[in-house]
Design an enzyme around this catalytic site. Sequence first.
Site, PDB file in Angstrom:
ATOM      1  N   ALA A 120       0.853  -1.188   0.000  1.00 22.12           N
ATOM      2  CA  ALA A 120       0.000   0.000   0.000  1.00 22.12           C
ATOM      3  C   ALA A 120       0.886   1.235   0.000  1.00 22.12           C
ATOM      4  CB  ALA A 120      -0.927   0.015   1.217  1.00 22.12           C
ATOM      5  N   LYS A 121       0.315   2.355  -0.344  1.00 20.65           N
ATOM      6  CA  LYS A 121       1.027   3.634  -0.258  1.00 20.65           C
ATOM      7  C   LYS A 121      -0.009   4.740  -0.226  1.00 20.65           C
ATOM      8  CE  LYS A 121       5.475   4.850  -0.306  1.00 20.65           C
ATOM      9  NZ  LYS A 121       6.556   4.093   0.316  1.00 20.65           N
TER      10      LYS A 121
END
Length: 431
Positions: A120-121
Site C-alpha cells: 500500500a502507499k
Amino acid sequence: MSSTTEDTTERESSEATEHESALETAKRQLHSAAQHVDVDENVIERLKHPKKVHEVTVPIERDDGSVDVFTGYRAQHDSVRGPHKGGLRYHPEVTRDECVGLGMWMTWKCAVMDLPFGGAKGGIAVNPKELSEAETERLTRRFAEELRDAIGPKKDIPAPDMGTSPQTMAWLMDAYSMQEGETTPGVVTGKPPVVGGSEGRDEAPGRSVAIVAREAADYYDMPLSDTSVAIQGYGSVGANAARLLDEWGANVVAVSDVNGGIYDPNGLDTSSIPSHHEEPEAVRSHPAPEKVGNDELLELDADVLIPAAIGNVITAENADDVRADVIVEGANGPTTSTADEILEERGIPVIPDILANAGGVTVSYFEWLQDINRRAWSLDRVHRELESEMVEAWETVRDRREEHDVSWRDAAYIVALTRIAEAHDSRGLWP
C-alpha cells in the site's frame, strides 16, 4: 560492442520516455518478471490493478483562522499474503497513480522479504514545509479520521515516508485510537519507542543497504577492507549505510546531500560527518580534499555506488559514465529502465531497491509483532533478526539469479511474483 543507428534510435526513444510514472515502472517490472516464471496470466492481470484506492478531502484550519482543503490518497494494491503495508508521504506532487505504483512496489518488497503483508502507499498533496507543527498535527489527525475505516492493524498499517516522521505516526495512532476507544499501537509503524515504536526502526533501511552491499562485495570477491564506496544521499538511509560500512572496514570515499558532496580517495571518517537530517550544511562544509556535485559523485571511480537520495538519478544520459563495479540501490527507483539496460550491457550489476532497502519494512514488521504481543524487543535483538532476514532474502534472490541467468532486479521480482502467485493460487478467486 559497437553502437548501430538502430541501437541509438532505440536509446533516444527511451530517453524521451524515461520519466515514466511509478505506476508505469511497476507494471513494466511485473511484465519483465512474468517472462521468467510459469504464472497464471489471470494472476498477472489482477496484479496490474490495485485492490482499492481511497481518495479523501482533508480540510484543516490554519493558524490564522483560514481553512485550506487538501487531497489525500491511500492505494491498497494486494492483500493476498496479509494486511496492506506502506508509507504515508506529505509532498506537493503526491498523486493517485504515484500511490498506486509505489503500493505495487511495496507488494513486491514484502514478498521478496517473505513478510506476511501486501503493498500500500498513500499521502497528501501538500508541502509540509509550509505548515506549522500545529497545522501538521491537525492535518494528520483529520487524515486519520478520513481513513479510519480503511486502516487498522489487521487491514492496512501505514508508516513514515517522505515529509512524515515518527511524530506524524504518533499523532495518527492517537487519533485512530481515540475513535476506536482503545489504544491501538499496531495501526501504524515507525512510531517513537515510547508509544510502541521499535528500537532500530529509523536506521533499518540504511542498515539493510549496508548488509546487502557487504554481501554483494563478498559475492564479487571484493574484500570489504579493499572496497571503496561512494554514497549519493547522506540522509537517514545513506548516513546509516555509510557509517556501518565504515565500521565494517570498507573505504567510504564520497558522500553527498542536496547541497553537494565531498570526496577523499583515502577514505572519509563518516562518524565525524553529521547527516543532512542532523545538520543540513555539514557535508559541504566538511574539510575533505575535494568537493563534488551529486552528478559527479555518480561517476566516481569507486567499487560500490549507493544512490540513496531520490529516484531517477542514473539515467540513459549518465549510465555510460558510471565507473562503479556494483550498484546497490538505497533510494526507491534511482535507476531508470533505460539505464538498467545500459548497465546490464556494460556488465555492471544493480542490486535492486526492493531487496537492498527493505530493512525499513522488515523492522516495521518487527514493530507490528511487538505491538500485537505488547512485548518490546531490545535493539540487539532487532539487529540480529534483521541481519538474519536480510541474509536469507539475499541468498534466495542470489539463487534465483543463478538459476534463471537474469539480472538481480529480475531475480528479485521472480522471487516476489512466485510467492504472490502461489498465494493467489492457493486462495483462489472469491466467489
